[in-house]
Design a protein around this motif. Sequence first.
Motif, PDB file in Angstrom:
ATOM      1  N   SER A 197     -41.427   1.001 -30.383  1.00 37.65           N
ATOM      2  CA  SER A 197     -41.658   0.356 -32.053  1.00 37.65           C
ATOM      3  C   SER A 197     -41.561  -1.050 -31.939  1.00 37.65           C
ATOM      4  CB  SER A 197     -40.567   0.965 -32.956  1.00 37.65           C
ATOM      5  OG  SER A 197     -39.252   0.243 -32.772  1.00 37.65           O
ATOM      6  N   ASP A 198     -41.703  -1.660 -33.096  1.00 36.89           N
ATOM      7  CA  ASP A 198     -41.954  -3.117 -33.499  1.00 36.89           C
ATOM      8  C   ASP A 198     -40.634  -3.689 -33.416  1.00 36.89           C
ATOM      9  OD1 ASP A 198     -41.215  -2.073 -36.037  1.00 36.89           O
ATOM     10  OD2 ASP A 198     -43.038  -2.988 -36.997  1.00 36.89           O
ATOM     11  N   ILE A 199     -39.472  -2.918 -33.069  1.00 33.48           N
ATOM     12  CA  ILE A 199     -38.027  -3.834 -32.905  1.00 33.48           C
ATOM     13  C   ILE A 199     -37.830  -3.572 -31.572  1.00 33.48           C
ATOM     14  CG2 ILE A 199     -37.584  -3.496 -35.218  1.00 33.48           C
ATOM     15  CD1 ILE A 199     -35.645  -1.186 -34.859  1.00 33.48           C
ATOM     16  N   TYR A 200     -36.823  -4.307 -31.082  1.00 37.22           N
ATOM     17  CA  TYR A 200     -36.317  -4.270 -29.690  1.00 37.22           C
ATOM     18  C   TYR A 200     -35.303  -2.942 -29.736  1.00 37.22           C
ATOM     19  CZ  TYR A 200     -37.965  -8.475 -27.559  1.00 37.22           C
ATOM     20  OH  TYR A 200     -38.984  -9.329 -27.146  1.00 37.22           O
ATOM     21  N   LYS A 201     -35.557  -2.189 -28.331  1.00 38.37           N
ATOM     22  CA  LYS A 201     -34.901  -0.984 -28.234  1.00 38.37           C
ATOM     23  C   LYS A 201     -34.392  -1.107 -26.503  1.00 38.37           C
ATOM     24  CE  LYS A 201     -37.183   2.433 -31.076  1.00 38.37           C
ATOM     25  NZ  LYS A 201     -37.501   3.852 -30.831  1.00 38.37           N
ATOM     26  N   SER A 202     -33.159  -0.570 -26.435  1.00 32.14           N
ATOM     27  CA  SER A 202     -32.688  -0.621 -24.988  1.00 32.14           C
ATOM     28  C   SER A 202     -33.084   0.670 -24.425  1.00 32.14           C
ATOM     29  CB  SER A 202     -30.956  -0.770 -25.171  1.00 32.14           C
ATOM     30  OG  SER A 202     -30.554  -2.115 -25.327  1.00 32.14           O
ATOM     31  N   LYS A 203     -33.700   0.480 -23.267  1.00 28.95           N
ATOM     32  CA  LYS A 203     -34.207   1.691 -22.674  1.00 28.95           C
ATOM     33  C   LYS A 203     -33.010   1.876 -21.584  1.00 28.95           C
ATOM     34  CE  LYS A 203     -36.605   5.135 -21.637  1.00 28.95           C
ATOM     35  NZ  LYS A 203     -35.402   5.860 -21.208  1.00 28.95           N
ATOM     36  N   ILE A 204     -32.377   2.806 -21.821  1.00 23.64           N
ATOM     37  CA  ILE A 204     -31.122   3.085 -20.833  1.00 23.64           C
ATOM     38  C   ILE A 204     -31.289   4.407 -19.987  1.00 23.64           C
ATOM     39  CG2 ILE A 204     -28.789   3.562 -20.766  1.00 23.64           C
ATOM     40  CD1 ILE A 204     -28.687   2.282 -23.476  1.00 23.64           C
ATOM     41  N   VAL A 205     -31.097   4.109 -18.645  1.00 19.51           N
ATOM     42  CA  VAL A 205     -31.221   5.180 -17.567  1.00 19.51           C
ATOM     43  C   VAL A 205     -29.633   5.229 -16.905  1.00 19.51           C
ATOM     44  CG1 VAL A 205     -32.446   6.067 -15.668  1.00 19.51           C
ATOM     45  CG2 VAL A 205     -33.640   4.714 -17.165  1.00 19.51           C
ATOM     46  N   VAL A 206     -29.303   6.259 -16.549  1.00 21.55           N
ATOM     47  CA  VAL A 206     -28.108   6.432 -15.854  1.00 21.55           C
ATOM     48  C   VAL A 206     -28.303   7.264 -14.659  1.00 21.55           C
ATOM     49  CG1 VAL A 206     -25.636   7.161 -15.866  1.00 21.55           C
ATOM     50  CG2 VAL A 206     -26.417   6.201 -17.874  1.00 21.55           C
ATOM     51  N   TRP A 207     -27.920   6.600 -13.425  1.00 25.31           N
ATOM     52  CA  TRP A 207     -27.781   7.432 -12.268  1.00 25.31           C
ATOM     53  C   TRP A 207     -26.422   7.562 -11.899  1.00 25.31           C
ATOM     54  CZ3 TRP A 207     -31.707   3.644 -12.931  1.00 25.31           C
ATOM     55  CH2 TRP A 207     -33.070   4.071 -12.842  1.00 25.31           C
ATOM     56  N   GLU A 208     -25.843   8.770 -11.699  1.00 29.08           N
ATOM     57  CA  GLU A 208     -24.442   9.081 -11.298  1.00 29.08           C
ATOM     58  C   GLU A 208     -24.468   9.151  -9.916  1.00 29.08           C
ATOM     59  OE1 GLU A 208     -21.995  11.569 -14.395  1.00 29.08           O
ATOM     60  OE2 GLU A 208     -23.865  12.759 -13.975  1.00 29.08           O
ATOM     61  N   ASP A 209     -25.514   9.445  -9.069  1.00 26.91           N
ATOM     62  CA  ASP A 209     -25.657   9.517  -7.682  1.00 26.91           C
ATOM     63  C   ASP A 209     -26.921   8.829  -7.244  1.00 26.91           C
ATOM     64  OD1 ASP A 209     -23.682  11.658  -7.333  1.00 26.91           O
ATOM     65  OD2 ASP A 209     -25.071  12.989  -8.261  1.00 26.91           O
ATOM     66  N   ASP A 210     -27.029   8.253  -5.915  1.00 28.52           N
ATOM     67  CA  ASP A 210     -28.007   7.657  -5.495  1.00 28.52           C
ATOM     68  C   ASP A 210     -29.070   8.766  -5.217  1.00 28.52           C
ATOM     69  OD1 ASP A 210     -29.874   6.625  -3.459  1.00 28.52           O
ATOM     70  OD2 ASP A 210     -28.390   6.022  -2.160  1.00 28.52           O
ATOM     71  N   PRO A 211     -30.057   8.427  -5.817  1.00 29.13           N
ATOM     72  CA  PRO A 211     -31.164   9.598  -5.809  1.00 29.13           C
ATOM     73  C   PRO A 211     -31.768   9.872  -4.685  1.00 29.13           C
ATOM     74  CG  PRO A 211     -32.063   7.464  -6.778  1.00 29.13           C
ATOM     75  CD  PRO A 211     -30.557   7.349  -6.791  1.00 29.13           C
ATOM     76  N   SER A 212     -31.881   8.936  -3.601  1.00 24.27           N
ATOM     77  CA  SER A 212     -32.237   8.864  -2.392  1.00 24.27           C
ATOM     78  C   SER A 212     -31.677   9.889  -1.444  1.00 24.27           C
ATOM     79  CB  SER A 212     -32.392   7.533  -1.452  1.00 24.27           C
ATOM     80  OG  SER A 212     -31.170   7.274  -1.159  1.00 24.27           O
ATOM     81  N   ASP A 213     -30.454  10.050  -1.609  1.00 27.63           N
ATOM     82  CA  ASP A 213     -29.500  11.240  -0.761  1.00 27.63           C
ATOM     83  C   ASP A 213     -28.788  12.029  -1.803  1.00 27.63           C
ATOM     84  OD1 ASP A 213     -27.749   9.417  -1.485  1.00 27.63           O
ATOM     85  OD2 ASP A 213     -27.179   8.750   0.649  1.00 27.63           O
ATOM     86  N   SER A 214     -28.674  11.851  -2.822  1.00 33.75           N
ATOM     87  CA  SER A 214     -27.950  12.767  -3.875  1.00 33.75           C
ATOM     88  C   SER A 214     -26.278  12.366  -3.318  1.00 33.75           C
ATOM     89  CB  SER A 214     -28.314  14.248  -3.578  1.00 33.75           C
ATOM     90  OG  SER A 214     -29.320  14.427  -4.092  1.00 33.75           O
TER      91      SER A 214
END
Length: 349
Positions: free
Chosen positions: A314-331
């Motif tokens: 939108s026309d205001i700042y948002k925080s795009k947040i992603v959480v990785w609990e594990d390393d996705p390369s080897d789980s």
Amino acid sequence: MALLHMDGFEGYGREDVTSFWSSTSFIGGGAAIDQNGRRGGYCVNSPNWISSSESSLTWNNPNPFDNQVIVVGCAFKHNSIGNYGNFLNILSAQGETVASVYINNTEKLFIQYQPFGTADTLFTTTQLDANTWYYLELKAKMHGSEGIVQFRLNEELIVDRSGLDTVAYNSSGTQIGGVQFSFAIYGRWWLDDIYILDTTGSKNNDFLGDIRIDSIYPSGVGNYTDLTPSAGNNYECIDEINMDSADYVEGANAGEKDSYAYADVPTDLDDAAIYGIQLRNQVIRTAESDNIKAKGFLRTGSTDYAETTGQSLSDIYKSKIVVWEDDPSDSGDWTKAKINACEFGMEVA
């Protein structure tokens, strides 16, 4: 996914709080985000005993469901309390209080739940010592007869109640809608190192204990430099600790990416106590576009791992947040070395 949200108040200022918390959140002009947190980091700090220190931080649950159990942890310190207030609340989907931690001007904590709209105190602590950090953890489940309220103070379980009617006043259903930190106590207080999780999944599904949140920032050019910098190198436009909208990177075509090398994590981290990592990109739409979105991703080895769904802008700042609990390369679990080997970035979607 069990780990839902983390905040150590690193990387943004008081004026940016609504991009990371809900749009109704605010930090009063008498309070600040400054470098008075635990271990020399940042925190929310109300240094003056004035009414304008009133503040409210609300996290809106992105995935409420019936009988969900929410766990919240935070570090809290005070100097003096001017009056009383519920400062940690787990809320129903209708915004009513399910369970809360209440503090009054005797500087004691009251752990409560609120059946039928009237607070029922389960436990009262002794007086808190001034100028001392405490770590508080509250767990709640909203249910008509199988409700749960648990509370830990510095990792000691002091409230453990089940079989309660914790359905919040004026609430329909048993969905938990969010968490609120509400400081209307007009005293001197500090807040730091927050986590929020639910009890689904196979890890991070119960009290984590006294955790710390550390932040690292871009330090060099990564594999992708598709986005256009406002000036200089791409990473130099987004490497500040507190967001500065005067410099930025931008793109408008799906598939364009930027990735960055990051500074190493602190060397004193314990590999066995890394519960997850959270990427936060500050994003805004600066021109009309057909459903333009942003997706966070990490790159390790020669492979990108992007989230499945992008966030509309939108026309205001948002925080795009992603959480990785594990390393996705080897789980597997994260380690300092694994995090240090990653690049992090953003993709136009």
